[in-house]
Each structure stands twice: as C-alpha cells, then as structure tokens.
Scaffold this active site. Sequence first.
Site, PDB file in Angstrom:
ATOM      1  N   ASP A 486      31.054  88.335  63.743  1.00  0.00           N
ATOM      2  CA  ASP A 486      30.882  87.729  65.062  1.00  0.00           C
ATOM      3  C   ASP A 486      31.402  86.296  65.103  1.00  0.00           C
ATOM      4  O   ASP A 486      31.503  85.703  66.176  1.00  0.00           O
ATOM      5  CB  ASP A 486      29.396  87.689  65.416  1.00  0.00           C
ATOM      6  CG  ASP A 486      28.945  88.890  66.220  1.00  0.00           C
ATOM      7  OD1 ASP A 486      29.807  89.551  66.814  1.00  0.00           O
ATOM      8  OD2 ASP A 486      27.737  89.160  66.249  1.00  0.00           O
TER       9      ASP A 486
HETATM   10  C1  GLC Z   1      25.785  83.792  65.370  1.00  0.00           C
HETATM   11  C2  GLC Z   1      25.534  84.204  63.927  1.00  0.00           C
HETATM   12  C3  GLC Z   1      25.989  85.581  63.653  1.00  0.00           C
HETATM   13  C4  GLC Z   1      25.476  86.513  64.705  1.00  0.00           C
HETATM   14  C5  GLC Z   1      25.796  86.001  66.106  1.00  0.00           C
HETATM   15  C6  GLC Z   1      25.203  86.941  67.116  1.00  0.00           C
HETATM   16  O1  GLC Z   1      27.113  83.733  65.627  1.00  0.00           O
HETATM   17  O2  GLC Z   1      26.168  83.348  63.031  1.00  0.00           O
HETATM   18  O3  GLC Z   1      25.541  85.981  62.383  1.00  0.00           O
HETATM   19  O4  GLC Z   1      26.064  87.750  64.544  1.00  0.00           O
HETATM   20  O5  GLC Z   1      25.268  84.735  66.264  1.00  0.00           O
HETATM   21  O6  GLC Z   1      25.064  86.425  68.372  1.00  0.00           O
HETATM   22  C1  GLC Z   2      24.854  89.498  62.684  1.00  0.00           C
HETATM   23  C2  GLC Z   2      25.086  90.403  63.865  1.00  0.00           C
HETATM   24  C3  GLC Z   2      26.065  91.494  63.543  1.00  0.00           C
HETATM   25  C4  GLC Z   2      27.305  90.902  62.959  1.00  0.00           C
HETATM   26  C5  GLC Z   2      26.990  90.017  61.773  1.00  0.00           C
HETATM   27  C6  GLC Z   2      28.188  89.310  61.227  1.00  0.00           C
HETATM   28  O1  GLC Z   2      24.165  90.178  61.703  1.00  0.00           O
HETATM   29  O2  GLC Z   2      23.882  90.976  64.290  1.00  0.00           O
HETATM   30  O3  GLC Z   2      26.388  92.222  64.693  1.00  0.00           O
HETATM   31  O4  GLC Z   2      28.147  91.950  62.596  1.00  0.00           O
HETATM   32  O5  GLC Z   2      26.057  89.042  62.155  1.00  0.00           O
HETATM   33  O6  GLC Z   2      28.650  88.316  62.059  1.00  0.00           O
END
Ligand code: GLC
Ligand code: GLC
Length: 813
Positions: A486
């Site tokens: 993400d």
């Molecule tokens: C932030 C976190 C990431 C997560 C995302 C979801 O970017 O670093 O881990 O997946 O929020 O909204």
């Molecule tokens: C968080 C989010 C997931 C994402 C991950 C890596 O765990 O929930 O959707 O893939 O971060 O960014």
Amino acid sequence: MKYGYFDDRNREYVITQPDTPLPWINYLGCQAYFGIISNTAGGYSFYRDARLRRISRYRYNNAPFDLGGRYIYLRDDETNEFWSPSWQPTQSDIVEYTCRHGMGYTTIGSSYKGIEAHTRYFVPLDENLEIWQLSVTNHRNTRATLKGFASIEFCLWDAQDDATNFQRNFSTGQVEVEDGVVYHKTEYRERRNHFAYFGCSAPSRFDTQREAFLGRYRGWDKPKTVEAGELTNSIAYGWSPIGAHQVNIELDPEETAQFVFVLGYHENPVEKKFDPPGSQIVNKRTVKPVLAKYLNPAGADAAFEKLRQYWENTLGIFQVNTPDAHTNRMVNIWNAYQCMATFNMSRSASFYESGIGRGLGFRDSNQDLLGFVHMVPSRARERILDLAATQLPTGGAYHQYQPLTKRGNNDIGGGFNDDPHWLIVGVSAYLKETGDWSILDEPVQYDNEPGSEKPLYEHLQRSFHYTLERLGPHGLPLIGRADWNDCLNLNCFSDTPGQSFQTTTNKEGKVAESVFIAGLFVYAGRELAAIADRRGLKDEAALYRSEAGKMEGVINEHGWDGDWFLRAYDDFGAKIGSKECEEGRVFIESNGFCALAGIGLEDGKALKAMNAMRDHLATPHGIVVQQPAYSRYYLQLGEISSYPPGYKENAGIFCHVNPWVMIGETRLGRGDAAFDYYTRINPSAREEISDLHRCEPYVYAQMIAGKDAPTFGEAKNSWLTGTAAWNYYAISQWILGIRTSLDGLEIAPVIPQKWPGFTAKRRFRGVAYSITIQRKGPGNSISLTVDGEPVTGSVVPIPTDGRKDVKVTGILS
Ligand code: GLC
Ligand code: GLC
C-alpha cells in the site's frame, strides 16, 4: 524474559505479570457481538461494526496506554481499602496475578490480603452479550465483609462522533434503570432502535452518571464511590452515561461467592420500540428472559461449556503432531484462532486499529480466507459474496467496505490494481476446501447496484481482464494507486503534508508497472484456468493459461534483474528493486510471489531469487521488505519512503510476506530453509525474547522492526494482519503439505531433513483423514497408501463409497 507461559492442554496463554511490555489482548465473541480485552481488563465492545455500533468507550493514545475497560473493584469494609483484582485501574499490590487468555474467553484474577478474586469474561455463542463471572473466595481465617463494584463506560454508539462531538454528546445521554438493570438508551428516543444493558445477579445500588461514580477530578483508579463504599443511584441525563453495580459480599473463611454481570446489546423492531406503546420507555420484553438466563451462574456455565465445545470442534478440523512444539501450538491453537479474529475484524478493531478507520479490506479479506475457510465455510461463502458485490463493473474493486452497510467505501475508492485478483485467490481457496461449485452461479451485484447481478464466475472473469486492459509500456500490469504494498505509491507524488498517499494521485498512471501484480496475475490466471477446466470451459481455460504464459514471458524479459526479480517501474520508467538502484535494490514481494507462483522454477530464476532473499533480506528476526532501506523521502515512491528505515514497508519485517518466501522455498524443495523462516517469526518461538518482541507471544504481529531500526526485533501491530492467514497456509499446506485441491486432499510435505515425520488429522469435505508421514530418505518425493492401498501421485481421492474415516500413510524418500 517471559511474562507468562503457554498452557497448551487448556489452550490458554497464562500471563503472570500484569505490566506486560504492551497490553496483551484477546478477542471475545466470534459472530456479531465482539469485545477486545487486555490482560488487565482494558478494552471495549461493539456490535458488528466497531465504528457505528460501539457499546463501550475506550481511550486510545492516552497515558496510561490501556484505559477504559470492564473494571471490577473490591472493597474491604473493615479497612476501607479497595483494589482491582485485574490490577488495572487501581494498580494495587495484588499477588498471584494471572490472566488466562483462552479461546473466546479471558479470566483475570489475583489475591489481595487473603481475598482471591477471578473474573471470567466471554460472549456466549449466538447471543449479543458478554458475561462477566466474578468469583470471590475468602482465604482469611475470619469472616470478610466486602463490597464488589463492576463498571462500564458507555460509548454513544458512533465511536468517531463519540470522541469528537462533545457539544452535542454531553446533552444526549439517557438511561433507564429497571429491576436493578441499567439500560443505556442514548438516541433511542429518535432514530436508533438499539440499546445496551448492564445487569447484575445481585443488584443492590447502582450509578449511571460518570461523575457521580468517579467524583470530580478523579479517574478510574480511585472512584469516589468505591472509596466511600456506596454507589449513589445516579440517573444520567446527558454527560457521560455509565453502568456501575454494587454487590455486598459476606464470606466465611474459605467460602466462595459468585456474581454474574451481563453487558448486552439489543435491537427492537421499530413498531415495538416502546412499552407501553406511545410511551418513551424502552421495550425490554425480549431481553428480560435472556438476562434471567445468564445472570444465573448455571446458565452462564452452560454457555461457557458450549463455547468450549465450539472451539474444540472448530480447531479439531486440523490438528498436527510434529517434532516442533511451537509448530504444534500455533497450528493447533493460536494461529487458527488468530485467523478467526482476522476474518471477523479484517483490519478494523485492535489496540493498533482504532475501529473507526478502515472497514473490511478487499484484498485483506480475500487473503484472510486462506486461513479461515476450513473453519466455517458457510461464513467464508457469505464473505466472498459480500466482497464480490462491492466489485466495480470494470472488474476493479473498492479497496474497503463497511461491514454494517456492506457497501464500498467511497473515501478510499478503488484503483489498487492487485485487488481484483485476490477475489480469484479467495474463491479458489473456497472451492478447494468445500467443492461447492454452486457458489460460482450465485448472482452477485456490481457496486451493490440492484439489477446488475451476474454469476460470481463472471466477477472472476472481469477480475482477470481488469489487468489485461491495464498493461504498461513493458507489458507489465500498471500499478494504480498501489499494489499489495500500500505504500508503493508510484502515481502519488505528494509534497503536501497530511495528504493520503493512497488516494492522492498526481500522475496519469500510464507508466508505473508492478512486477508483483504480474506474478499475482500469473498465479490467479492459472487458478482460474483450473476452475474453467472443471466447468468444461476449455477455450476459456486455454485463454487464461496462454495469457498467464505470456505474462511469464514478460516477467522474464522485463521483470528480471539478473539475480532476482525486479519490483516495479516508476512513473519515469526507472527500475525499482534493481542492482541499478542506490536504495531499495532488492524487494521481497515480487520475488516471494513469483517463486510461490512457480515462475522461474525451471530455468533457475526462482532458485536465484530465493538465494537473494537469504543473502540480502533475511535476518534472525525475519525477512525484511527491501534493502537498502530508503534513507530519505522519494517523491516518486511515496509512503514507503516516509517511514524511518527499518519500520513498516521501509525495510521492516512485514510478517505477511515472509510466508511467500517460505512457500517459494518449498517449491524449490528446500524444507529446512522454509521451516527456518517459519520459526524466525513464529511468536511462540520468540516467547523467550518477550522484552524485545514486546507484543503477545501467542499471535503474529504485522511488523517486526528491521535491521535498520534501533529497535531491531521489536514487534508492532499485533493480531489483525494477513500474517495470520499466510503463515497458517504456509505451514499447513506447503511445509506440512496437507493441501486442499480441487480434486481432493493433496499430501506433499516439504519438511526439515531431520524430522522423522509427523502425524495429522484433517476433516475435509465430510471425511476424517488420519495422516502419518514417515521419512525414509532425505527428499520430498512421497508414496501414499490410502486405507492400505497404494495410490499414485500425491492426491488422496475423495472416497466414493461413503467411507467417513480414511487412513493415509505417506513415505518420504
Ligand atoms: C499505511 C500503512 C500500511 C497500510 C495502509 C492502509 O499506509 O503503512 O501498512 O496498508 O496504511 O491504509
Ligand atoms: C497492510 C494492509 C494490506 C497491505 C499491507 C502492505 O497490512 O492491510 O492491505 O497489503 O499493509 O502495505
């Protein structure tokens, strides 16, 4: 140092010191009514949706960290001393403190000056309430005259509004008290048809206004009323409604008394809201018998026994006995249990997720199925259909949806180009587990639009085509807002504080490509082809296979860096995750997923890639996301470079993706390496370093700080993470190799060389399999015998003669 121990026989983790490095929590409830409870009774409850139906209040980001809970106080009427048997909130000098976190329940207690007290908290199956069973024993040699107090602070339903909109909320709170039961009915007079209630088996006095209970300028650590020994029978009218009960306790030496408290939630039909009709009095007809049932200790005990059986049965679906105690404990108990919690909560409510932000993630929930589907297939089915109904007609998906409304979340929208493929992965896992092909014919809406229904199977087709219609300059999939990571926001280019990296998009998105999505596309494409085959759609299956094959070619040509798979191309067409890069030279996701998908198995690329993981990314605490960590903010990379090196996606150990490398190693036949990676992040195996790890030793955390962080080895964000499902899937289906397939149960272990074997029990499609694996040679080739008959290949055919118990022996050589 440890803060407790595993009691495997009772399926509990027993905490013996209350001031754990962080609150160590458990979940109550597994259907609709949920609670979070810490080892010192902190936490809160909600009905279905942690944001919109919050029942009790909790204070995040406050000092002390864990404040607000299901607090019980005892008071000695002779000395006027009071204390909390759960240590918090009074932090008295209790002794023999124990907190037993078990399957759907938590028991917390201690002794203080000869008075022993324990409270068992749990949510009965099929009820929207929680039970607190307090037992108090007098170990003194004189009679004890005590008082007990139980308290809960109500939340005014919408947790976000409750924490911000004080100008209104201080004037809306309302309660009723009837027969010693506190009914919390804020906004019931207008548009809400639901209320909460808090009952007691031996009611004497009560309080419902927070200030009356606590007193001015006092906190939960020393309520004025508890200090004085008497509640005031206050009736909340605005301000902050609470529920507090007083019980009077007289105990002879060695005598025990039990008290039951019930906190519940109820919705009335609109036309039956008030009783008598036309009045403003809450209709309590339905809840009264329920209260009567559970306020009786025998009723509460019976409900607890049902809960125990439920877990016995649910966990009994898969049980293993391997030479490694940590594996057994995680597979048989805690990892499966965590999969239930992640399935229920997605990423919404924990001590790291506020319950007011994210709803259910599309990608997250689909992946969660990998670890959950065998436990309650009917709920997995329902979840799949709900998820698919939020899919957009383009095949794209809303990134998240709200569990209460089941509608896509417009604030975050779609455009995460990996999302649609996870639906294929989730549905495939469901089909392999259940053989229930009818799900593919279920009519499912797009974007929850009535009239747009198409069979679920068509949703999968659109998922696949979504990527084909969004290829970039090299023929790799365009990344969109982000892929699994993400924080790899290649079209965001945000230079303004406070903007969301996920939804801000400053680039057209026509250039940046993801090798990870390419690997996922190949994997999902082949899964879909296998499904199409079984439906007799040969041409379609051939199309999926040929497109997957073409993509594999593109990966080989444009996604390979010489010693490992590239990660992506940015908006300038520059490589990410390449030797050419100064930072972020090698990444885990594309390598792990390509190997998992079988890409490069034949030409040595997968082997090289896995060796690169070992040489560049693996640490004693797990495998980091990438190296070298980003030391500064890169506009063209986005959130990944916003974190200090070693944290989260910026070279933290993201436990979710470690299993991809484990599975990649099993595909190479390297069981030792796979199991070694498994053990490095296994929370039970890390119990001894609880002071460093800090999170619960019985569940996975999302992240462990990577080697670039000064806190290397420290875990964060426990419980709600894809780590639960993926580790469960990796150990059970790939390392132990008891794998569901469309045609039956496959047995293909890739276990450590020195293991002499293991046994397992698996209930699968109505048949109980007893599996014995014996190692006779160093390799992974297996010879199967099923009920004494040799079978060719590694799949145990599903019995056609009605046998319900099947014995499988597998010899590894
Ligand atoms: C932030 C976190 C990431 C997560 C995302 C979801 O970017 O670093 O881990 O997946 O929020 O909204
Ligand atoms: C968080 C989010 C997931 C994402 C991950 C890596 O765990 O929930 O959707 O893939 O971060 O960014």
